[in-house]
Design a protein around this motif. Structure first.
Motif, PDB file in Angstrom:
ATOM      1  N   ASP A   1       1.221  -1.877  -2.673  1.00 40.66           N
ATOM      2  CA  ASP A   1       0.212  -2.233  -3.581  1.00 40.66           C
ATOM      3  C   ASP A   1      -1.317  -1.867  -2.917  1.00 40.66           C
ATOM      4  O   ASP A   1      -2.058  -1.331  -3.535  1.00 40.66           O
ATOM      5  N   LEU A   2      -1.394  -2.245  -1.525  1.00 40.29           N
ATOM      6  CA  LEU A   2      -2.737  -1.703  -0.827  1.00 40.29           C
ATOM      7  C   LEU A   2      -3.032  -0.568  -0.864  1.00 40.29           C
ATOM      8  O   LEU A   2      -4.164  -0.077  -1.038  1.00 40.29           O
ATOM      9  N   ALA A   3      -1.679   0.264  -0.270  1.00 47.38           N
ATOM     10  CA  ALA A   3      -1.989   1.761  -0.336  1.00 47.38           C
ATOM     11  C   ALA A   3      -2.360   2.468  -1.638  1.00 47.38           C
ATOM     12  O   ALA A   3      -3.187   3.183  -1.632  1.00 47.38           O
TER      13      ALA A   3
ATOM     14  N   HIS B   1      -4.121   1.081  -4.192  1.00 44.12           N
ATOM     15  CA  HIS B   1      -5.370   0.474  -4.525  1.00 44.12           C
ATOM     16  C   HIS B   1      -6.490   0.748  -3.502  1.00 44.12           C
ATOM     17  O   HIS B   1      -7.656   0.227  -3.621  1.00 44.12           O
ATOM     18  N   ALA B   2      -6.150   1.312  -2.327  1.00 46.61           N
ATOM     19  CA  ALA B   2      -6.815   1.171  -1.150  1.00 46.61           C
ATOM     20  C   ALA B   2      -8.299   1.617  -1.379  1.00 46.61           C
ATOM     21  O   ALA B   2      -9.377   1.196  -1.143  1.00 46.61           O
ATOM     22  N   GLU B   3      -8.501   2.842  -2.216  1.00 44.32           N
ATOM     23  CA  GLU B   3      -9.761   3.524  -2.167  1.00 44.32           C
ATOM     24  C   GLU B   3     -10.714   2.367  -3.395  1.00 44.32           C
ATOM     25  O   GLU B   3     -11.749   2.384  -3.036  1.00 44.32           O
ATOM     26  N   ARG B   4     -10.026   1.797  -4.222  1.00 45.02           N
ATOM     27  CA  ARG B   4     -10.701   0.976  -5.124  1.00 45.02           C
ATOM     28  C   ARG B   4     -11.432  -0.190  -4.504  1.00 45.02           C
ATOM     29  O   ARG B   4     -12.407  -0.831  -4.509  1.00 45.02           O
ATOM     30  N   LEU B   5     -10.437  -0.602  -3.646  1.00 48.13           N
ATOM     31  CA  LEU B   5     -10.556  -2.021  -2.990  1.00 48.13           C
ATOM     32  C   LEU B   5     -11.670  -1.784  -1.728  1.00 48.13           C
ATOM     33  O   LEU B   5     -12.441  -2.697  -1.254  1.00 48.13           O
ATOM     34  N   ALA B   6     -11.646  -0.499  -1.070  1.00 49.73           N
ATOM     35  CA  ALA B   6     -12.666  -0.308  -0.109  1.00 49.73           C
ATOM     36  C   ALA B   6     -14.089  -0.271  -0.778  1.00 49.73           C
ATOM     37  O   ALA B   6     -14.946  -0.277   0.180  1.00 49.73           O
ATOM     38  N   ALA B   7     -14.108   0.103  -1.994  1.00 46.57           N
ATOM     39  CA  ALA B   7     -15.536  -0.040  -2.391  1.00 46.57           C
ATOM     40  C   ALA B   7     -16.319  -1.213  -2.529  1.00 46.57           C
ATOM     41  O   ALA B   7     -17.528  -1.354  -2.385  1.00 46.57           O
ATOM     42  N   ASP B   8     -15.690  -2.168  -2.294  1.00 42.75           N
ATOM     43  CA  ASP B   8     -16.301  -3.593  -2.192  1.00 42.75           C
ATOM     44  C   ASP B   8     -16.169  -4.009  -0.869  1.00 42.75           C
ATOM     45  O   ASP B   8     -15.055  -4.250  -0.256  1.00 42.75           O
ATOM     46  N   PRO B   9     -17.312  -4.244   0.257  1.00 46.89           N
ATOM     47  CA  PRO B   9     -17.198  -4.437   1.252  1.00 46.89           C
ATOM     48  C   PRO B   9     -16.336  -5.769   1.747  1.00 46.89           C
ATOM     49  O   PRO B   9     -15.569  -6.007   2.559  1.00 46.89           O
ATOM     50  N   ASP B  10     -16.624  -6.874   0.884  1.00 44.41           N
ATOM     51  CA  ASP B  10     -15.744  -7.939   1.146  1.00 44.41           C
ATOM     52  C   ASP B  10     -14.369  -8.011   0.691  1.00 44.41           C
ATOM     53  O   ASP B  10     -13.463  -8.758   1.351  1.00 44.41           O
ATOM     54  N   THR B  11     -14.062  -7.265  -0.094  1.00 46.76           N
ATOM     55  CA  THR B  11     -12.449  -7.227  -0.289  1.00 46.76           C
ATOM     56  C   THR B  11     -11.889  -6.268   0.989  1.00 46.76           C
ATOM     57  O   THR B  11     -10.814  -6.541   1.104  1.00 46.76           O
ATOM     58  N   ALA B  12     -12.618  -5.036   0.989  1.00 47.54           N
ATOM     59  CA  ALA B  12     -12.238  -4.394   2.165  1.00 47.54           C
ATOM     60  C   ALA B  12     -11.854  -5.139   3.268  1.00 47.54           C
ATOM     61  O   ALA B  12     -10.699  -5.087   4.007  1.00 47.54           O
TER      62      ALA B  12
ATOM     63  N   LEU C   1      -8.020  -4.849   3.713  1.00 47.38           N
ATOM     64  CA  LEU C   1      -7.707  -3.572   4.403  1.00 47.38           C
ATOM     65  C   LEU C   1      -8.127  -3.905   5.705  1.00 47.38           C
ATOM     66  O   LEU C   1      -8.636  -4.698   6.464  1.00 47.38           O
ATOM     67  N   ARG C   2      -7.437  -2.742   6.630  1.00 46.60           N
ATOM     68  CA  ARG C   2      -7.793  -2.795   8.042  1.00 46.60           C
ATOM     69  C   ARG C   2      -8.151  -1.582   8.254  1.00 46.60           C
ATOM     70  O   ARG C   2      -7.596  -0.357   8.012  1.00 46.60           O
ATOM     71  N   ASP C   3      -9.532  -1.154   8.760  1.00 47.64           N
ATOM     72  CA  ASP C   3     -10.207  -0.070   8.696  1.00 47.64           C
ATOM     73  C   ASP C   3     -10.067   0.858   7.652  1.00 47.64           C
ATOM     74  O   ASP C   3      -9.934   2.095   7.587  1.00 47.64           O
ATOM     75  N   ARG C   4     -10.445   0.153   6.391  1.00 49.51           N
ATOM     76  CA  ARG C   4     -10.486   0.604   5.093  1.00 49.51           C
ATOM     77  C   ARG C   4      -8.923   1.276   4.823  1.00 49.51           C
ATOM     78  O   ARG C   4      -8.897   2.125   3.749  1.00 49.51           O
ATOM     79  N   ARG C   5      -8.053   1.016   5.304  1.00 41.36           N
ATOM     80  CA  ARG C   5      -6.704   1.516   5.153  1.00 41.36           C
ATOM     81  C   ARG C   5      -5.602   0.229   4.811  1.00 41.36           C
ATOM     82  O   ARG C   5      -5.960  -0.836   5.309  1.00 41.36           O
ATOM     83  N   ALA C   6      -4.682   0.759   4.187  1.00 42.26           N
ATOM     84  CA  ALA C   6      -3.626  -0.283   3.883  1.00 42.26           C
ATOM     85  C   ALA C   6      -2.781  -0.777   5.143  1.00 42.26           C
ATOM     86  O   ALA C   6      -2.447   0.120   5.991  1.00 42.26           O
TER      87      ALA C   6
END
Length: 538
Positions: free
Chosen positions: A159-161, A163-174, A178-183
């Protein structure tokens, strides 16, 4: 492997059902089931178990549920009474149709897709109605898991992989997921210390999420991003009261369902339309045709009449409407679809204790990881239920308006016999697949005496579209697992269905069922092989 003919009766389950004498739980992740089983094994009741499971689910399945989502529960008490707890919040007070002028539908993600989360209010009301332990005690395991981190399963990592790009767009969600902006890879511990603190705070004072510092922080965050929340709609969403469940008699049993804004009435209407037509081989073309036709009609009724603050949904259950629906299915005269997608992410769980108390609980962020934004400093990811569920169709009973809850996909059910005894309790996630698969589950159990594991693992199908805002106007499909067999699939094509095979196990959902064998004195449970869950007895 695709089979070539439907079974004459349900075979033994692919996995044996779990058994228990004093209590049982089932959920879509082992850690969730373990939390509930531990509560039952140490003297807690089914409500205690469900509350503990719900909090652990926020950590085990963060794409499917969270504090920032909604929750619904159905509870059967030992005296035979059945009550519903519906936690679904309002959209923003400034969210008038005029506010969204120029749009044909609400945004699917981001601040304009958010409704006030109802999960905390529902769980707090459920706790007040019958728990024997405090929320801080019941949610302490979730707090510990959030601090230490739970290893990511294949489901969560995937799931994280995706949606990683979308989640990385919000700093608090990332920072939260995420870890280093990756799943995180499978097996990586996903610690969430901010969420641990939020769970601890809300366990001590659930109302703070709606009228306290947590609410003020959420409203300020969303308003700063352009969502017209005032704060008053948060306070108004924070009170959930027990409600009478809906029910209908089917095959000599009472099927109980959650009321609006859930589509529980759609399950009851589908059963009424199909009663007496499903006695032949399960999942043969005739049976699937009836179930698919009833689903298509129920979705048409939902789009035409249903809103969370109207009574239009009652029309489909009237005797004349049931008779008309049956005539249409026999004639192959099914309505054109309005639109809905059985995609979406939710998770559900069930618990039964030794006193016969049963809980069916389901909670969700709407689509996977909801709106994809997180209240700063809390670790709480927000839902996108408004964007998924409300329409921008002028005058529609589900048109977006202040203090109108958007229509929901979530529903929960249980079955009692004519003596009022608990027989089955269950549910499944899966967007608008839920009302279809729950109908199929109940038919397997009552029409064909299937065991719980056989019922949850049986081949599935779903009509598409139904009534999701995103898919209005899509072409009609009947999405079928290949395990229905060539004879059934060919028979459905001959009856005019646009069959779309989805693989042997690709329909979706993660059903959970617990059944009571009163004659032999034990509980049997099944957890869907399509996900990573387990049923545990104590």
């Amino acid at each position: 492997m695709t089979v070539t003919a439907p079974p004459a009766s349900f075979p033994d389950a692919l996995r044996p059902a779990a058994l228990g004498a004093e209590g049982m739980v089932a959920a879509s992740h082992p850690a969730i089931s373990r939390a509930g089983a531990d509560v039952l094994a140490t003297g807690g009741n089914a409500i205690d178990a469900a509350l503990a499971m719900a909090a652990v689910a926020w950590l085990a399945l963060p794409g499917q549920c969270g504090i920032g989502g909604d929750a619904f529960a159905l509870v059967r008490e030992p005296d035979g009474s059945v009550r519903a707890f519906c936690g679904s919040g309002f959209g923003p007070d400034g969210g008038t149709p005029e506010h969204y002028s120029g749009l044909t539908r609400l945004p699917r993600y981001g601040p304009l897709s958010v409704a006030v989360p109802g999960a905390v209010a529902a769980l707090s009301a459920l706790h007040a109605a019958g728990a024997t332990r405090s929320l801080p005690e019941l949610w302490a395991p979730a707090v510990a898991i959030a601090r230490a981190g739970l290893p990511c399963t294949a489901r969560t990592s995937g799931d994280l992989a995706r949606h990683a790009e979308r989640l990385a767009a919000d700093p608090d969600t990332a920072a939260t997921l995420l870890r280093d902006r990756r799943a995180p890879a499978v097996g990586t511990r996903l610690a969430q210390p901010l969420l641990a603190a939020s769970i601890e705070q809300l366990a001590a004072d659930p109302a703070a999420f709606y009228t306290g510092e947590q609410a003020e922080r959420a409203v300020a965050f969303l308003a700063g991003l352009g969502a017209p929340f005032s704060g008053e709609e948060w306070a108004a969403s924070g009170e959930v009261r027990p409600e009478p469940a809906l029910r209908r008699c089917y095959r000599g049993h009472w099927v109980h369902q959650t009321p609006v804004p859930t589509p529980g009435w759609m399950v009851l209407d589908q059963l009424a339309v199909c009663e007496g037509e499903l006695a032949g081989p399960p999942l043969a073309a005739d049976a699937v045709h009836w179930l698919a036709g009833a689903a298509r009609i129920a979705f048409a009724d939902r789009y035409a009449h249903a809103g969370s603050d109207t009574e239009g949904w009652r029309r489909g259950g009237e005797p004349t409407a049931i008779a008309r629906a049956r005539d249409r299915i026999r004639a192959g005269d099914l309505p054109a679809p309005a639109g809905a997608d059985p995609a979406g992410d939710t998770t559900s769980m069930v618990a039964v204790d030794g006193d016969g108390r049963a809980v069916s609980l389901i909670h969700s962020l709407a689509f996977t990881f909801g709106a994809g934004i997180t209240i700063p400093g809390t670790g709480i990811v927000l839902n996108n239920r408004l964007g998924r569920g409300a329409y921008l169709v002028p005058g529609h009973p589900n048109e977006v308006r202040p203090r109108r809850r958007p229509l929901h996909t979530l529903n929960a059910w249980l079955v009692t016999d004519d003596e009022g005894r608990l027989r089955h309790v269950g549910n499944t996630p899966g967007g608008d697949g839920q009302v279809q698969w729950n109908t199929q589950l109940i038919s397997h159990l009552l029409d064909h005496d299937a065991g719980p594991q056989a019922a949850v693992d049986a081949p599935r199908f779903s009509v598409f579209p139904g009534s999701d805002a995103e898919d209005l106007g899509s072409a009609a499909e009947l999405r079928c697992e290949d395990r229905l067999g060539n004879a059934t699939l060919d028979g459905l094509r001959a009856r005019g269905h646009a069959v779309v095979p989805v693989g042997d196990w690709g329909a979706g959902g993660s059903a959970q069922v617990i059944s009571v064998d009163h004659q032999r004195g034990f509980l049997a449970g099944g957890s869907d092989s399509r996900q990573e869950g387990v049923a545990l007895g104590v």
